[in-house]
Design an enzyme around this catalytic site. Structure first.
Site, PDB file in Angstrom:
ATOM      1  N   HIS A 183      60.720  42.244   7.330  1.00 35.86           N
ATOM      2  CA  HIS A 183      59.761  43.182   6.346  1.00 35.86           C
ATOM      3  C   HIS A 183      60.493  43.609   5.254  1.00 35.86           C
ATOM      4  CE1 HIS A 183      56.393  45.560   6.029  1.00 35.86           C
ATOM      5  NE2 HIS A 183      56.983  46.770   5.608  1.00 35.86           N
TER       6      HIS A 183
ATOM      7  N   SER B 122      53.845  46.939   1.976  1.00 35.18           N
ATOM      8  CA  SER B 122      53.816  47.407   3.342  1.00 35.18           C
ATOM      9  C   SER B 122      52.690  48.584   3.244  1.00 35.18           C
ATOM     10  CB  SER B 122      55.142  48.124   3.187  1.00 35.18           C
ATOM     11  OG  SER B 122      55.225  48.764   4.805  1.00 35.18           O
TER      12      SER B 122
ATOM     13  N   ASP C 283      57.812  39.317  10.942  1.00 44.41           N
ATOM     14  CA  ASP C 283      57.492  40.931  10.420  1.00 44.41           C
ATOM     15  C   ASP C 283      56.291  41.140  11.159  1.00 44.41           C
ATOM     16  OD1 ASP C 283      56.860  43.237   9.191  1.00 44.41           O
ATOM     17  OD2 ASP C 283      56.393  41.958   7.152  1.00 44.41           O
TER      18      ASP C 283
END
Length: 211
Positions: free
Chosen positions: A193, A125, A180
Site C-alpha cells: 500500500h 487510499s 495491496d
C-alpha cells in the site's frame, strides 16, 4: 482492522518519500489562491498524510506535471475540511461527507473560476474514496471538464467495480499493487500500500495523454 490502519500511520512515518517540500507547499493551494492555468490538478491525500497533497503520490504527480508543462499547471489538494483521519475509512463511503463535499466544491470552483482549464485529478487510499464520492455526483458539465483521474491504492476499488460510478472508464486509471489488500475491499494495510510512488511516472503520462 483498526490495528491495520494504525499500522499505516506508523509505516508512513518509517517510509519517507523524497520530495521538494518548498515546491509542494507552494503547489498545494494554487486553485484557490493563484491564477487560472491551462491544467488544474486536484488531489486527495491518504489517511494521516500531512499538508494538502500528502507525501506518497500527490506531490510527485503535481511536480511531474509541472515539469512536463512548465507554467501551465495549478495543483490543488483537498483540505482543510478533509482531515484525512483514520476513523472515516470505516464509514459506508470509505470517507466522510464533509471530505466529499469539499472535493466536489473544488471541482466546481475550477469550472466556475477557470472555465477554460482542463481538470485532471487523483487520490490515494482514503483520498481515492473521496474522489469516488465527489466525481460520481458532479453535474455533467463539470464532469466533462475532468479529462483524467488516477487513483492509487483505491479503497473503493472492489466496492465500485473497479471504476468511479457515473464517470467514463477511459478517463480513469486505478493503480492497485500486487498484495495491496485495500483494493480487494478490506482495510488491511500491507507494505504494498506504500509502493505507489513507483507509479507516478505512468500516472503522469496517463493524465498528460488526456489533455
Amino acid at each position: 482492522m483498526k490495528f491495520a490502519l494504525l499500522s499505516l500511520a506508523a509505516m508512513a512515518v518509517a517510509s519517507p518519500v523524497a520530495i521538494d517540500v518548498r515546491q509542494t507547499a507552494i503547489a498545494g493551494d494554487e486553485l484557490r489562491t493563484g491564477p487560472c492555468e491551462p491544467i488544474t490538478f486536484i488531489f486527495a491525500r491518504g489517511s494521516t498524510e500531512p499538508g494538502l497533497l500528502g507525501i506518497t503520490t500527490g506531490p510527485g504527480v503535481c511536480n511531474a506535471l509541472k515539469l512536463s508543462r512548465p507554467g501551465q499547471v495549478a495543483c490543488q489538494g483537498v483540505g482543510p475540511a478533509y482531515i484525512a483521519d483514520l476513523a472515516s475509512n470505516f464509514l459506508p463511503q470509505g470517507t466522510n461527507q464533509i471530505a466529499i463535499d469539499e472535493a466536489a466544491g473544488l471541482f466546481k470552483l475550477a469550472a466556475s473560476k477557470c472555465p477554460n482549464t482542463k481538470i485532471v485529478a487523483g487520490g490515494y487510499s482514503q483520498g481515492a474514496a473521496v474522489m469516488h464520492g465527489a466525481i460520481r455526483n458532479l453535474p455533467s458539465d463539470v464532469q466533462n471538464m475532468i479529462k483524467g483521474v488516477v487513483l492509487f491504492g483505491d479503497t473503493r476499488n472492489k466496492q465500485d467495480g473497479g471504476r468511479i460510478p457515473n464517470f467514463p472508464t477511459d478517463r480513469t486509471k486505478i493503480y492497485c499493487a500486487f498484495g495491496d489488500l485495500v483494493c480487494d475491499g478490506t482495510l488491511i494495510i500491507t507494505a504494498a500500500h506504500l509502493s505507489y510512488g513507483d507509479d507516478v511516472p505512468n500516472a503522469t503520462s496517463f493524465l498528460l495523454s488526456k489533455v
